[in-house]
Write a protein that holds these residues in place. Sequence first.
Motif, PDB file in Angstrom:
ATOM      1  N   HIS A  92     -30.581  -4.075  11.146  1.00 48.75           N
ATOM      2  CA  HIS A  92     -31.674  -4.168  10.177  1.00 48.75           C
ATOM      3  C   HIS A  92     -32.409  -2.829  10.083  1.00 48.75           C
ATOM      4  O   HIS A  92     -32.581  -2.125  11.089  1.00 48.75           O
ATOM      5  N   PRO A  93     -32.867  -2.441   8.886  1.00 48.35           N
ATOM      6  CA  PRO A  93     -33.533  -1.143   8.725  1.00 48.35           C
ATOM      7  C   PRO A  93     -34.767  -0.947   9.605  1.00 48.35           C
ATOM      8  O   PRO A  93     -35.158   0.187   9.870  1.00 48.35           O
ATOM      9  N   ALA A  94     -35.392  -2.028  10.052  1.00 46.51           N
ATOM     10  CA  ALA A  94     -36.565  -1.879  10.911  1.00 46.51           C
ATOM     11  C   ALA A  94     -36.226  -1.139  12.200  1.00 46.51           C
ATOM     12  O   ALA A  94     -37.079  -0.433  12.762  1.00 46.51           O
ATOM     13  N   PHE A  95     -35.002  -1.280  12.688  1.00 45.99           N
ATOM     14  CA  PHE A  95     -34.614  -0.584  13.909  1.00 45.99           C
ATOM     15  C   PHE A  95     -34.592   0.930  13.693  1.00 45.99           C
ATOM     16  O   PHE A  95     -34.922   1.697  14.601  1.00 45.99           O
ATOM     17  N   ALA A  96     -34.204   1.345  12.485  1.00 48.49           N
ATOM     18  CA  ALA A  96     -34.216   2.780  12.176  1.00 48.49           C
ATOM     19  C   ALA A  96     -35.643   3.321  12.160  1.00 48.49           C
ATOM     20  O   ALA A  96     -35.879   4.480  12.536  1.00 48.49           O
ATOM     21  N   LEU A  97     -36.584   2.513  11.736  1.00 48.54           N
ATOM     22  CA  LEU A  97     -37.981   2.949  11.738  1.00 48.54           C
ATOM     23  C   LEU A  97     -38.506   3.114  13.162  1.00 48.54           C
ATOM     24  O   LEU A  97     -39.240   4.063  13.456  1.00 48.54           O
ATOM     25  N   ASP A 101     -36.651   3.818  15.722  1.00 49.41           N
ATOM     26  CA  ASP A 101     -35.961   5.014  16.195  1.00 49.41           C
ATOM     27  C   ASP A 101     -36.695   6.268  15.729  1.00 49.41           C
ATOM     28  O   ASP A 101     -36.911   7.208  16.504  1.00 49.41           O
ATOM     29  N   GLN A 102     -37.120   6.279  14.478  1.00 56.01           N
ATOM     30  CA  GLN A 102     -37.852   7.424  13.945  1.00 56.01           C
ATOM     31  C   GLN A 102     -39.184   7.614  14.668  1.00 56.01           C
ATOM     32  O   GLN A 102     -39.569   8.750  14.990  1.00 56.01           O
ATOM     33  N   ALA A 103     -39.871   6.523  14.944  1.00 60.95           N
ATOM     34  CA  ALA A 103     -41.161   6.612  15.640  1.00 60.95           C
ATOM     35  C   ALA A 103     -40.985   7.224  17.031  1.00 60.95           C
ATOM     36  O   ALA A 103     -41.766   8.094  17.447  1.00 60.95           O
ATOM     37  N   PHE A 104     -39.967   6.789  17.760  1.00 59.55           N
ATOM     38  CA  PHE A 104     -39.719   7.367  19.080  1.00 59.55           C
ATOM     39  C   PHE A 104     -39.351   8.845  18.972  1.00 59.55           C
ATOM     40  O   PHE A 104     -39.812   9.675  19.781  1.00 59.55           O
ATOM     41  N   ARG A 105     -38.538   9.200  17.965  1.00 58.19           N
ATOM     42  CA  ARG A 105     -38.146  10.602  17.811  1.00 58.19           C
ATOM     43  C   ARG A 105     -39.373  11.479  17.551  1.00 58.19           C
ATOM     44  O   ARG A 105     -39.499  12.579  18.110  1.00 58.19           O
ATOM     45  N   VAL A 112     -42.500  10.959  18.356  1.00 62.22           N
ATOM     46  CA  VAL A 112     -43.505  10.988  19.426  1.00 62.22           C
ATOM     47  C   VAL A 112     -42.950  11.529  20.739  1.00 62.22           C
ATOM     48  O   VAL A 112     -43.582  12.375  21.389  1.00 62.22           O
ATOM     49  N   VAL A 113     -41.781  11.043  21.170  1.00 63.81           N
ATOM     50  CA  VAL A 113     -41.272  11.450  22.484  1.00 63.81           C
ATOM     51  C   VAL A 113     -40.073  12.375  22.401  1.00 63.81           C
ATOM     52  O   VAL A 113     -39.595  12.850  23.437  1.00 63.81           O
ATOM     53  N   GLY A 114     -39.576  12.630  21.183  1.00 64.31           N
ATOM     54  CA  GLY A 114     -38.519  13.607  21.026  1.00 64.31           C
ATOM     55  C   GLY A 114     -37.111  13.084  21.181  1.00 64.31           C
ATOM     56  O   GLY A 114     -36.149  13.843  21.150  1.00 64.31           O
ATOM     57  N   ARG A 115     -36.938  11.790  21.347  1.00 62.38           N
ATOM     58  CA  ARG A 115     -35.603  11.191  21.438  1.00 62.38           C
ATOM     59  C   ARG A 115     -35.648   9.802  20.830  1.00 62.38           C
ATOM     60  O   ARG A 115     -36.602   9.046  21.036  1.00 62.38           O
ATOM     61  N   GLY A 116     -34.595   9.458  20.075  1.00 57.62           N
ATOM     62  CA  GLY A 116     -34.510   8.137  19.480  1.00 57.62           C
ATOM     63  C   GLY A 116     -34.018   7.110  20.479  1.00 57.62           C
ATOM     64  O   GLY A 116     -33.759   7.400  21.649  1.00 57.62           O
ATOM     65  N   THR A 117     -33.883   5.892  20.006  1.00 59.39           N
ATOM     66  CA  THR A 117     -33.488   4.785  20.872  1.00 59.39           C
ATOM     67  C   THR A 117     -31.973   4.729  21.051  1.00 59.39           C
ATOM     68  O   THR A 117     -31.214   5.090  20.152  1.00 59.39           O
ATOM     69  N   VAL A 118     -31.542   4.254  22.223  1.00 63.17           N
ATOM     70  CA  VAL A 118     -30.126   3.994  22.473  1.00 63.17           C
ATOM     71  C   VAL A 118     -29.941   2.492  22.636  1.00 63.17           C
ATOM     72  O   VAL A 118     -30.817   1.802  23.171  1.00 63.17           O
ATOM     73  N   PRO A 119     -28.827   1.942  22.153  1.00 66.93           N
ATOM     74  CA  PRO A 119     -28.588   0.507  22.333  1.00 66.93           C
ATOM     75  C   PRO A 119     -28.186   0.205  23.767  1.00 66.93           C
ATOM     76  O   PRO A 119     -27.413   0.943  24.382  1.00 66.93           O
ATOM     77  N   ALA A 120     -28.720  -0.873  24.308  1.00 66.66           N
ATOM     78  CA  ALA A 120     -28.421  -1.260  25.687  1.00 66.66           C
ATOM     79  C   ALA A 120     -28.465  -2.772  25.792  1.00 66.66           C
ATOM     80  O   ALA A 120     -28.972  -3.465  24.896  1.00 66.66           O
ATOM     81  N   ARG A 121     -27.952  -3.272  26.892  1.00 63.24           N
ATOM     82  CA  ARG A 121     -28.106  -4.684  27.225  1.00 63.24           C
ATOM     83  C   ARG A 121     -29.150  -4.817  28.328  1.00 63.24           C
ATOM     84  O   ARG A 121     -29.459  -3.853  29.029  1.00 63.24           O
TER      85      ARG A 121
END
Length: 466
Positions: A370-375, A377-381, A383-392
């Motif tokens: 869903h596009p919300a996940f990209a948002l 990811d953008q917020a993390f990039r 603020v903290v300089g790295r996007g999200t990674v998928p994990a379990r």
Amino acid sequence: MFWFYILRAMDTDRLLRELSDFLRIPSVSTSTSHNADCRAAAEWVAGELRRLGCREVQFLASGTHPVVWGVGPDVPGAPTLLLYGHYDVQPPEPLDQWTTPPFEPAVRDGQLFARGAADDKGQVFCLLKAIEAGGRPPVNFRFLIEGEEEYGSRVLFELLRREPERTRADVVLIADMAYVAPRWPAVYTTLRGLCYAEISVRTARTDLHSGEFGGAAPNAHEELARLLGRLKTPDGKIHIPGIYASVKPPSKVELATWKRLPFKDSEFLKHRVQAKALTGLKTHSVLERLWALPTFEIHGIMGGFTGDGAKTVIPAEATAKVSLRLVPDQKLKTVERQLTAAVKRLAPKYVEASVKFLHGADPATVKITHPAFALLDQAFREVVGRGTVPARAGGSIPVVPALGKSGAPVILTGIGLPDDRLHAPNEKLDLKQLWDGIKVFRRFYELLREKGVEVNRRGKASSRRF
């Protein structure tokens, strides 16, 4: 420049005092002696929602462990974001292993130590303060903050069965998770399910004198220990017929992604497990054992005499608290039947064995397309300089499938770190993670407003692809 002003506007001393007030409430949901404390924690959450300007704040479904429901100020044309979290915490025992008392928050080396600091009071606090940080709410907020997540979410499940409309939203956000490593934020694609039970054995009508009967009478503790040893052998294999049959293995893409994560078995053993060896199925990687395989764990054994001094008895009854973590595509009800059948089969005929199920949930699988996940990811990039990674995730949040029944994407993320010692003594939250988290979620709320909705000609808000 935007984040410079947000940082200046954050009164971190005040925020730390407010969070500490929340953490001082010993809201242990598994103990009835803390019912009043759980209610007090709910009152604290409700007070925060009122300060945020919520036009509706209610206690639902329970007098002692209520679900705190909130409806924020109306923001015409904006999407609706449902925030979920929990104010209850795990029991703090063993108390003698805490450096400072669990409900007296203490800061050491930039880390806040207290029960609930990371799971989940600190993260609920982060979501709420991210709204406060920007003044006027950018989206329509709904809040479901419960008080029984650590004890199966029974109250919330019953509420959502009666009133499923409470989950209607464009997006659901849950911050109850951790980065996969420092500076590596994550979104989670699966949560393991849970089957929590008590296994009891009875060998005689009453306890017996060990001098008069020892060597001839069966001992409930011995029989229980042998039974547990048959259910899971030292190689880590669970001997419950059918338990592995429906397990869906991780895809090749997932396995390749996990190999690129900054995870080392040796560091995991030394810094997080803090033991002499790792156990489990050696044919699978540690991450597979943590994320993609079912588990069987023993949490406590009761029976016989455990007080101070000596009492020479052969116990007639013994009980073990156990749990199984479930993975896709296992089902709770099926595993309950499998465990009951295995206990009956493996116990000797002269032993009465029974299983009592306390609570549980199916595993949850979340699509992150869903596009919300990209948002996020953008917020993390930003603020903290790295996007999200998928994990379990190895843990469980029982109510996640119910929160997604309306069709809204459920975002599982968080600001914790892998070494936060959840459910253990000296639980902590890194304060930099908290301050960064407030900025990350504030930015996510703004991006959701900017890119998440369009207004049609009749003035009604409707979701669109971002």
